[in-house]
Design a protein around this motif. Structure first.
Motif, PDB file in Angstrom:
ATOM      1  N   ILE A   9       0.731  -1.311  -0.100  1.00  0.00           N
ATOM      2  CA  ILE A   9       0.110   0.017   0.077  1.00  0.00           C
ATOM      3  C   ILE A   9       0.895   1.305  -0.052  1.00  0.00           C
ATOM      4  CG2 ILE A   9      -0.398   0.036   2.693  1.00  0.00           C
ATOM      5  CD1 ILE A   9      -2.942   0.650  -0.239  1.00  0.00           C
ATOM      6  N   PHE A  12       1.800   1.600  -3.774  1.00  0.00           N
ATOM      7  CA  PHE A  12       0.916   2.210  -4.248  1.00  0.00           C
ATOM      8  C   PHE A  12       0.721   3.702  -4.168  1.00  0.00           C
ATOM      9  CE2 PHE A  12      -3.564   3.568  -5.203  1.00  0.00           C
ATOM     10  CZ  PHE A  12      -4.111   2.371  -6.234  1.00  0.00           C
ATOM     11  N   HIS A  16       1.159   6.454  -6.922  1.00  0.00           N
ATOM     12  CA  HIS A  16      -0.155   7.297  -7.473  1.00  0.00           C
ATOM     13  C   HIS A  16      -0.227   8.941  -6.947  1.00  0.00           C
ATOM     14  CE1 HIS A  16      -1.429   4.121  -9.911  1.00  0.00           C
ATOM     15  NE2 HIS A  16      -1.277   3.179  -8.672  1.00  0.00           N
ATOM     16  N   ALA A  40      -4.183   6.014  -0.870  1.00  0.00           N
ATOM     17  CA  ALA A  40      -4.608   5.353  -1.716  1.00  0.00           C
ATOM     18  C   ALA A  40      -6.096   5.434  -2.060  1.00  0.00           C
ATOM     19  CB  ALA A  40      -4.176   3.738  -1.653  1.00  0.00           C
ATOM     20  N   GLU A  44      -8.162   6.396  -5.559  1.00  0.00           N
ATOM     21  CA  GLU A  44      -9.256   5.760  -6.004  1.00  0.00           C
ATOM     22  C   GLU A  44     -10.610   6.559  -6.265  1.00  0.00           C
ATOM     23  OE1 GLU A  44      -9.190   2.536  -7.269  1.00  0.00           O
ATOM     24  OE2 GLU A  44      -7.034   2.681  -7.160  1.00  0.00           O
ATOM     25  N   GLU A  82      -6.597  -4.194  -3.874  1.00  0.00           N
ATOM     26  CA  GLU A  82      -5.475  -3.933  -3.261  1.00  0.00           C
ATOM     27  C   GLU A  82      -5.495  -2.531  -2.436  1.00  0.00           C
ATOM     28  OE1 GLU A  82      -2.478  -2.522  -6.526  1.00  0.00           O
ATOM     29  OE2 GLU A  82      -4.205  -1.854  -7.770  1.00  0.00           O
ATOM     30  N   VAL A  83      -6.386  -1.996  -2.596  1.00  0.00           N
ATOM     31  CA  VAL A  83      -6.789  -0.630  -1.666  1.00  0.00           C
ATOM     32  C   VAL A  83      -7.654  -1.013  -0.678  1.00  0.00           C
ATOM     33  CG1 VAL A  83      -7.258   1.920  -1.453  1.00  0.00           C
ATOM     34  CG2 VAL A  83      -5.874   0.758  -3.560  1.00  0.00           C
TER      35      VAL A  83
END
Length: 272
Positions: A9, A12, A16, A40, A44, A82-83
């Motif tokens: 995480i 990620f 991002h 994260a 999203e 994944e989040v």
């Protein structure tokens, strides 16, 4: 000794949202993984409209996250994502509150409106609820006292403004414009025209950046408790970005050494 590898995480979040990842390094170690999950999650939510083919699809994506938060609060197993999984863990542990996360979801709904954001007042409310709300949640996570949260919200909203202004071309490429329609009209522009030619908004974008920079300079002179500082550090980047945008200069991607040092120096001296 080699640095410990990043958790999935954290990796990620770095990939991002590198700006917030940089500031996350100054969060208390005990809540850093929860903060990476928050970063994260916010990414999203931002993707909900970017990845959707229409506004209804964007709202469906937001509802998916609303349901994921509700399920975590109810003690249901995490969703296979994944989040969603690390976010679920942060909620179950008590690090992140469901009401706070639901507020961040609600704040994204104006992005799914076909008519865009109608007024400066609505634009300000959007920034305060979204990026400002993120800063408040981050502040709570860092242990900031309640009296510091209104300032964090203002700082976060202005960080959000810098993000919207530097993203006008990217939003146009997605067929949308988040600049308020009344401000566009005052400048002789329309959202549709900006989507067709993002450069036509350069004057308005510069004016909004100058206005926001003045507000941010003032806000950054106010006293901020040390515990609230990690949540406020994105404002350091926002001030530098708003100055660039006001002068018609590009915002560097990836960040240069000057930007990274500015954040590090603010954290080191515990003052914006």
């Amino acid at each position: 000794m080699a640095d410990a590898p990043l958790s999935p995480i954290a990796a990620f979040a770095r990939a991002h949202d590198p700006d917030r990842f940089l500031t996350a390094l100054f969060m208390p170690a005990a809540v850093r993984e929860a903060f990476f999950a928050l970063i994260a999650f916010n990414h999203e939510l931002a993707r909900a409209r970017e990845a959707a083919t229409n506004p209804v699809a964007a709202l469906i994506r937001l509802q998916w996250w609303r349901d994921a938060v509700t399920e975590a609060t109810a003690g249901k197993p995490p969703r296979r994502h994944e989040v969603a999984a690390p976010l679920h863990a942060a909620i179950v542990s008590g690090a992140l509150a469901a009401d706070d996360l639901t507020g961040l979801i609600d704040a994204r709904e104006p992005e799914a409106e076909e008519e865009g954001i109608p007024t400066r007042e609505a634009f300000g409310a959007y920034l305060r609820a979204g990026a400002g709300g993120f800063a408040v949640v981050a502040g709570r996570l860092a242990g900031a006292p309640p009296e510091a949260l209104p300032l964090l919200q203002r700082l976060g909203a202005l960080h959000g403004l810098s993000g919207v202004l530097r993203s006008v071309p990217a939003h146009a490429a997605q067929g949308r414009c988040l600049l308020p329609r009344d401000a566009l009209a005052e400048a002789g522009l329309s959202a549709e025209g900006v989507v067709a030619d993002p450069g036509s908004a350069q004057g308005l974008v510069a004016a909004l950046a100058e206005e926001g920079g003045t507000m941010l300079d003032k806000a950054m002179t106010e006293a901020l408790p040390r515990a609230a500082l990690p949540a406020a550090l994105p404002a350091v980047l926002a001030r530098r970005d708003l100055r660039r945008i006001a002068r018609g200069m590009p915002v560097p991607r990836p960040r240069g050494l000057g930007d990274r040092l500015a954040v590090t120096w603010a954290a080191f001296r515990a003052r914006l």
